[in-house]
Design a protein around this motif. Structure first.
Motif, PDB file in Angstrom:
ATOM      1  N   LEU A 103     -64.733  16.315   6.456  1.00 30.35           N
ATOM      2  CA  LEU A 103     -63.492  15.936   5.763  1.00 30.35           C
ATOM      3  C   LEU A 103     -62.303  16.684   6.319  1.00 30.35           C
ATOM      4  N   ASP A 104     -61.212  15.982   6.540  1.00 27.72           N
ATOM      5  CA  ASP A 104     -59.959  16.652   6.866  1.00 27.72           C
ATOM      6  C   ASP A 104     -59.614  17.543   5.673  1.00 27.72           C
ATOM      7  N   VAL A 105     -59.033  18.723   5.952  1.00 24.15           N
ATOM      8  CA  VAL A 105     -58.753  19.669   4.864  1.00 24.15           C
ATOM      9  C   VAL A 105     -57.897  19.081   3.743  1.00 24.15           C
ATOM     10  N   VAL A 106     -57.133  18.040   4.048  1.00 25.50           N
ATOM     11  CA  VAL A 106     -56.236  17.494   3.022  1.00 25.50           C
ATOM     12  C   VAL A 106     -56.913  16.512   2.062  1.00 25.50           C
ATOM     13  N   SER A 151     -60.945  25.432  11.594  1.00 24.25           N
ATOM     14  CA  SER A 151     -59.591  25.444  11.066  1.00 24.25           C
ATOM     15  C   SER A 151     -58.695  24.818  12.135  1.00 24.25           C
ATOM     16  N   ASP A 152     -57.416  24.776  11.902  1.00 26.34           N
ATOM     17  CA  ASP A 152     -56.503  24.235  12.891  1.00 26.34           C
ATOM     18  C   ASP A 152     -55.105  24.762  12.620  1.00 26.34           C
ATOM     19  N   GLY A 153     -54.447  25.179  13.674  1.00 27.44           N
ATOM     20  CA  GLY A 153     -53.051  25.562  13.561  1.00 27.44           C
ATOM     21  C   GLY A 153     -52.304  24.940  14.730  1.00 27.44           C
ATOM     22  N   TYR A 204     -49.236   7.811  11.243  1.00 29.61           N
ATOM     23  CA  TYR A 204     -50.578   8.187  10.749  1.00 29.61           C
ATOM     24  C   TYR A 204     -50.489   9.647  10.311  1.00 29.61           C
ATOM     25  N   GLU A 205     -51.621  10.254   9.970  1.00 31.62           N
ATOM     26  CA  GLU A 205     -51.605  11.610   9.418  1.00 31.62           C
ATOM     27  C   GLU A 205     -50.875  12.628  10.307  1.00 31.62           C
ATOM     28  N   GLY A 206     -50.988  12.442  11.615  1.00 26.55           N
ATOM     29  CA  GLY A 206     -50.313  13.362  12.531  1.00 26.55           C
ATOM     30  C   GLY A 206     -48.804  13.392  12.316  1.00 26.55           C
ATOM     31  N   LEU A 207     -48.231  12.273  11.887  1.00 27.81           N
ATOM     32  CA  LEU A 207     -46.788  12.233  11.632  1.00 27.81           C
ATOM     33  C   LEU A 207     -46.454  13.085  10.396  1.00 27.81           C
ATOM     34  N   THR A 208     -47.320  13.024   9.397  1.00 31.92           N
ATOM     35  CA  THR A 208     -47.126  13.865   8.207  1.00 31.92           C
ATOM     36  C   THR A 208     -47.148  15.340   8.604  1.00 31.92           C
ATOM     37  N   VAL A 209     -48.092  15.684   9.482  1.00 29.80           N
ATOM     38  CA  VAL A 209     -48.204  17.064   9.968  1.00 29.80           C
ATOM     39  C   VAL A 209     -46.910  17.493  10.666  1.00 29.80           C
ATOM     40  N   ASN A 210     -46.442  16.658  11.595  1.00 27.74           N
ATOM     41  CA  ASN A 210     -45.258  17.015  12.381  1.00 27.74           C
ATOM     42  C   ASN A 210     -43.989  17.037  11.533  1.00 27.74           C
ATOM     43  N   GLN A 260     -50.617   9.847  19.337  1.00 24.76           N
ATOM     44  CA  GLN A 260     -51.493  10.685  18.517  1.00 24.76           C
ATOM     45  C   GLN A 260     -51.825  11.894  19.400  1.00 24.76           C
ATOM     46  N   GLU A 261     -52.705  12.759  18.937  1.00 22.20           N
ATOM     47  CA  GLU A 261     -53.025  13.986  19.682  1.00 22.20           C
ATOM     48  C   GLU A 261     -53.454  13.701  21.119  1.00 22.20           C
ATOM     49  N   GLU A 262     -54.354  12.732  21.287  1.00 20.27           N
ATOM     50  CA  GLU A 262     -54.907  12.488  22.607  1.00 20.27           C
ATOM     51  C   GLU A 262     -53.873  11.936  23.595  1.00 20.27           C
ATOM     52  N   LEU A 311     -51.297  23.558   7.997  1.00 23.36           N
ATOM     53  CA  LEU A 311     -52.688  24.020   8.070  1.00 23.36           C
ATOM     54  C   LEU A 311     -53.594  22.799   8.254  1.00 23.36           C
ATOM     55  N   GLY A 312     -54.334  22.798   9.351  1.00 27.94           N
ATOM     56  CA  GLY A 312     -55.257  21.694   9.600  1.00 27.94           C
ATOM     57  C   GLY A 312     -56.690  22.176   9.557  1.00 27.94           C
ATOM     58  N   GLY A 313     -57.589  21.319   9.937  1.00 24.97           N
ATOM     59  CA  GLY A 313     -58.987  21.708  10.018  1.00 24.97           C
ATOM     60  C   GLY A 313     -59.907  20.739   9.306  1.00 24.97           C
ATOM     61  N   HIS A 314     -61.193  21.033   9.408  1.00 26.23           N
ATOM     62  CA  HIS A 314     -62.214  20.160   8.832  1.00 26.23           C
ATOM     63  C   HIS A 314     -63.263  20.941   8.063  1.00 26.23           C
ATOM     64  N   ASN A 315     -63.710  20.329   6.982  1.00 27.85           N
ATOM     65  CA  ASN A 315     -64.713  20.944   6.115  1.00 27.85           C
ATOM     66  C   ASN A 315     -65.877  19.989   5.943  1.00 27.85           C
TER      67      ASN A 315
HETATM   68  C1  GLC Z   1     -56.289  17.531  13.136  1.00 31.76           C
HETATM   69  C2  GLC Z   1     -56.248  18.492  11.963  1.00 31.76           C
HETATM   70  C3  GLC Z   1     -56.137  17.743  10.676  1.00 31.76           C
HETATM   71  C4  GLC Z   1     -54.960  16.801  10.722  1.00 31.76           C
HETATM   72  C5  GLC Z   1     -55.075  15.851  11.890  1.00 31.76           C
HETATM   73  C6  GLC Z   1     -53.840  14.982  12.011  1.00 31.76           C
HETATM   74  O1  GLC Z   1     -57.493  16.859  13.164  1.00 31.76           O
HETATM   75  O2  GLC Z   1     -57.354  19.340  11.961  1.00 31.76           O
HETATM   76  O3  GLC Z   1     -56.036  18.611   9.574  1.00 31.76           O
HETATM   77  O4  GLC Z   1     -54.816  16.092   9.519  1.00 31.76           O
HETATM   78  O5  GLC Z   1     -55.245  16.589  13.082  1.00 31.76           O
HETATM   79  O6  GLC Z   1     -53.902  14.111  13.076  1.00 31.76           O
END
Ligand code: GLC
Length: 427
Positions: A103-106, A151-153, A204-210, A260-262, A311-315
């Motif tokens: 699971l994504d931490v969120v 985790s992820d930063g 997508y979720e990455g936009l929320t992060v940024n 996205q990240e990739e 704060l990112g990461g997976h659980n």
């Molecule tokens: C990474 C992070 C995650 C985040 C996602 C967004 O996988 O670990 O927490 O939501 O990127 O793209």
């Protein structure tokens, strides 16, 4: 407090929207009785596509030692929102196809509140050896519902070779320094056609992060300490404006609206970007690419000084409709052990949940930025820990995207976002 705010606070509490860290006890876990972890046999492990290539080898080790309890890897898309959708679909149909979920931490609050995952026996796991903010992401109303596997930063990847050549001695700590450094590098013939900066800006979720990182790095916030929306502020506007203006003046290339990240990683590795915001996983892949030995990582820059990361990461959690839960618990213990998360760090530069690994001399030799990453994780700002996280993130994505594409002014987007978030948390 006015009656209106009192009523709203009560409504927020009732829907579980206040921050999980508010100190409520474990009793109201939303789970009737303690789940029993019984049954041994084959299980599945469900996670986003493994771009590092290190997961299956670890599963092979488990499978060799547990021939009657083999785990099959089910890989979902790389996009976090698509992963969430598929996991929810599985949970809503009470399917036993998914056993252990990455699971994504969120998502912890949402999955725990809907009883899609089981509350875990805390004593089984060495939680006290893990970084505190990381452990917090796996709790809901005091109970443990997942075990951190990574985790992820966010970090700033930059081209050391080009900065040096342009006479820039240090990586930037502010957005102004970053664009200043870009202007200098762009005068070099080898920087022809390069762009300055990118992050993750697809809807997508990455936009929320940024978005959250830009807002926090300008002194704003998305929600207040009690989880109430507070995003229609001058500080938040400065954060969003950094992104909007950077798209407008091409500091961020136009195509980054689909990144996205990739995508950003590929662009950086093929020499198209001077600076890139990305997670630690990229480090070991970039080390095997054309920019090997030519890049470094630094803390994210901000408006007036260093910025702050989301704060990112997976659980890892157990799907409540799964079978063979005794095997599932053992498997989670295996995957999240200090030893195996150290392997994931060594082989795939994944940020470990264990505090001690960040201070390990041999690991620091391999990854000199580990102390920086530890600080980034410890100071990282969690995204809202709310049950209707899906509604919250889709509102953020929609309004940020509208501002970045020029469909709305940043002021209008923030006004609309504040309204949308209020509505989401009042439901
Ligand atoms: C990474 C992070 C995650 C985040 C996602 C967004 O996988 O670990 O927490 O939501 O990127 O793209």
């Amino acid at each position: 407090m006015t009656t209106r705010t009192t009523t709203r606070a009560t409504a927020l509490a009732a829907t579980g929207l206040l921050l999980a860290a508010c100190g409520s006890s474990g009793s109201g876990s939303g789970q009737a009785g303690a789940p029993s972890f019984e049954g041994r046999g084959p299980i599945t492990y469900v996670a986003g596509k493994d771009t590092t290539g290190t997961v299956q080898p670890m599963l092979d080790r488990w499978n060799k030692a547990h021939p009657k309890e083999k785990v099959t890897f089910i890989q979902l898309p790389t996009d976090a929102d698509a992963q969430r959708q598929q996991m929810i679909q599985n949970a809503e149909t009470k399917s036993d196809a998914y056993t252990v979920l990455s699971l994504d931490v969120v998502w912890t609050s949402e999955f725990a509140a809907h009883q899609w995952i089981d509350k875990l026996p805390e004593k089984r796991f060495p939680m006290s050896k893990m970084l505190k903010p990381v452990v917090e992401t796996s709790r809901y109303r005091g109970g443990l519902y997942a075990v951190p596997s990574s985790s992820d930063g966010g970090m700033l990847y930059y081209r050391t070779d080009l900065l040096k050549k342009a006479g820039v001695a240090q990586p930037p700590t502010t957005w102004g320094e970053m664009t200043g450094a870009c202007a200098k590098v762009k005068r070099l013939p080898e920087a022809k056609g390069m762009s300055c900066y990118a992050g993750q800006f697809q809807k997508y979720e990455g936009l929320t992060v940024n978005f959250a990182e830009a807002v926090h790095s300008a002194g704003g916030r998305v929600t207040d300490a009690n989880g109430r929306p507070d995003v229609d502020t001058p500080e938040a506007k400065k954060g969003l404006d950094f992104l909007v203006d950077s798209f407008e003046d091409r500091t961020i290339p136009k195509e980054a609206i689909t990144y996205q990240e990739e995508d950003g990683r590929q662009a950086f590795q093929s020499g198209k970007l001077l600076f890139l915001r990305n997670w630690p996983y990229m480090y070991s892949l970039a080390e095997k690419s054309g920019v090997k030995g030519k890049f470094g990582v630094a803390p994210l820059p901000g408006l007036n000084g260093p910025g702050s990361s989301s704060l990112g990461g997976h659980n890892m959690a157990v799907s409540s409709s799964a079978r063979n839960k005794a095997t599932a618990l053992d498997f989670i213990e295996f995957m999240t052990s200090e030893e195996n998360t150290a392997t994931f760090l060594r082989d795939a530069s994944l940020a470990p949940p264990y505090a001690a690994l960040y201070d390990d001399k041999a690991l620091i030799e391999q990854y000199p930025y580990l102390p920086v990453l530890k600080e980034s994780v410890l100071r990282a700002v969690p995204r809202p820990r709310v049950v209707p996280y899906g509604d919250v993130t889709s509102a953020v994505q929609q309004e940020t995207y509208a501002a970045l594409t020029g469909e709305k002014s940043s002021a209008q987007a923030l006004r609309d976002l504040q309204k949308a978030l209020r509505k989401a948390v009042a439901r």
